[in-house]
Design an enzyme around this catalytic site. Structure first.
Site, PDB file in Angstrom:
ATOM      1  N   HIS A  21       0.852  -1.190   0.000  1.00 51.07           N
ATOM      2  CA  HIS A  21       0.000   0.000   0.000  1.00 51.07           C
ATOM      3  C   HIS A  21       0.888   1.240   0.000  1.00 51.07           C
ATOM      4  O   HIS A  21       2.048   1.186   0.450  1.00 51.07           O
ATOM      5  CB  HIS A  21      -0.897   0.001   1.248  1.00 51.07           C
ATOM      6  CG  HIS A  21      -2.058  -0.948   1.147  1.00 51.07           C
ATOM      7  ND1 HIS A  21      -3.156  -0.889   1.980  1.00 51.07           N
ATOM      8  CD2 HIS A  21      -2.291  -1.971   0.287  1.00 51.07           C
ATOM      9  CE1 HIS A  21      -4.012  -1.845   1.640  1.00 51.07           C
ATOM     10  NE2 HIS A  21      -3.507  -2.523   0.630  1.00 51.07           N
TER      11      HIS A  21
ATOM     12  N   GLU B 283       1.071   3.901   1.801  1.00 52.20           N
ATOM     13  CA  GLU B 283       1.625   4.339   3.084  1.00 52.20           C
ATOM     14  C   GLU B 283       2.796   3.457   3.510  1.00 52.20           C
ATOM     15  O   GLU B 283       3.820   3.938   3.981  1.00 52.20           O
ATOM     16  CB  GLU B 283       0.534   4.290   4.166  1.00 52.20           C
ATOM     17  CG  GLU B 283      -0.622   5.259   3.946  1.00 52.20           C
ATOM     18  CD  GLU B 283      -1.778   4.655   3.140  1.00 52.20           C
ATOM     19  OE1 GLU B 283      -1.529   3.808   2.259  1.00 52.20           O
ATOM     20  OE2 GLU B 283      -2.920   5.055   3.392  1.00 52.20           O
TER      21      GLU B 283
ATOM     22  N   CYS C 216      -5.728   2.182   5.727  1.00 48.96           N
ATOM     23  CA  CYS C 216      -6.437   0.938   6.062  1.00 48.96           C
ATOM     24  C   CYS C 216      -5.888   0.439   7.414  1.00 48.96           C
ATOM     25  O   CYS C 216      -4.902   0.980   7.916  1.00 48.96           O
ATOM     26  CB  CYS C 216      -6.216  -0.097   4.966  1.00 48.96           C
ATOM     27  SG  CYS C 216      -4.601  -0.891   5.059  1.00 48.96           S
TER      28      CYS C 216
ATOM     29  N   CYS D 137      -2.122  -0.314   7.354  1.00 50.85           N
ATOM     30  CA  CYS D 137      -1.287   0.891   7.260  1.00 50.85           C
ATOM     31  C   CYS D 137      -1.328   1.696   8.549  1.00 50.85           C
ATOM     32  O   CYS D 137      -0.310   2.255   8.966  1.00 50.85           O
ATOM     33  CB  CYS D 137      -1.723   1.746   6.085  1.00 50.85           C
ATOM     34  SG  CYS D 137      -1.397   0.958   4.494  1.00 50.85           S
TER      35      CYS D 137
END
Ligand SMILES: Nc1nc2[nH]cnc2c(=O)[nH]1
Length: 154
Positions: free
Chosen positions: A51, A53, A81, A84
């Protein structure tokens, strides 16, 4: 738009246009300077954890030579999410600016909101089964750790 969010936005746009991942970008900033910026590369790398991040945090930590990003801020085009958010807390980042909400992200088909709901009671969610197993043996690891004189907590 804030300049750092603009950079996160450009990352997201670049990544999605190239087909590297979803429409997500993130930037790590320290003392007003960009340390690292990244976009989601789940599809490019076949890595479900890639992801925006997480990729930005990994880059920043590698660049600064530390796992501790206290004092840094994160700009992300969407609310992090659960994975993250955990990574952000482990990195000790204490300020996050986000663009879209989990509700808005769920409207385009991503499961961020579903996972937030599941985390409240994972076993009741129907998505996963978590079972306590071999606790005595595993507990020995913790006992060994606490005896280890050169242990470094992070
Ligand atoms: N915030 C955020 N949400 C996502 N949902 C799926 N991928 C991502 C991502 O890279 N960032």
């Amino acid at each position: 738009m804030n300049l750092f969010m603009q950079q996160a936005y450009r990352e997201a746009k670049t990544g999605m246009t190239a087909g590297e991942g979803g429409p997500f970008g993130a930037v790590v900033v320290r003392e007003g300077k960009v340390i690292a910026s990244a976009h989601n590369i789940v599809l490019l790398t076949q890595d479900s954890t890639a992801h925006a991040e997480i990729v930005a945090i990994r880059k920043a930590e590698r660049l600064l030579g530390t796992h501790d990003l206290s004092g840094c801020e994160l700009y992300t085009t969407s609310y992090p999410c659960p994975m993250c958010l955990g990574a952000i807390m482990w990195a000790r980042i204490s300020k996050v600016y986000y663009g879209c909400t989990p509700e808005q992200v769920s409207k385009i088909g991503f499961d961020d909101k579903v996972f937030y709901e599941a985390i409240e009671d994972p076993n009741a969610s129907g998505l996963i089964s978590l079972e306590h197993s071999d606790s005595g043996e595993c507990l020995k690891l913790l006992a060994d750790w606490i005896k280890k004189e050169d242990r470094k907590l992070y």
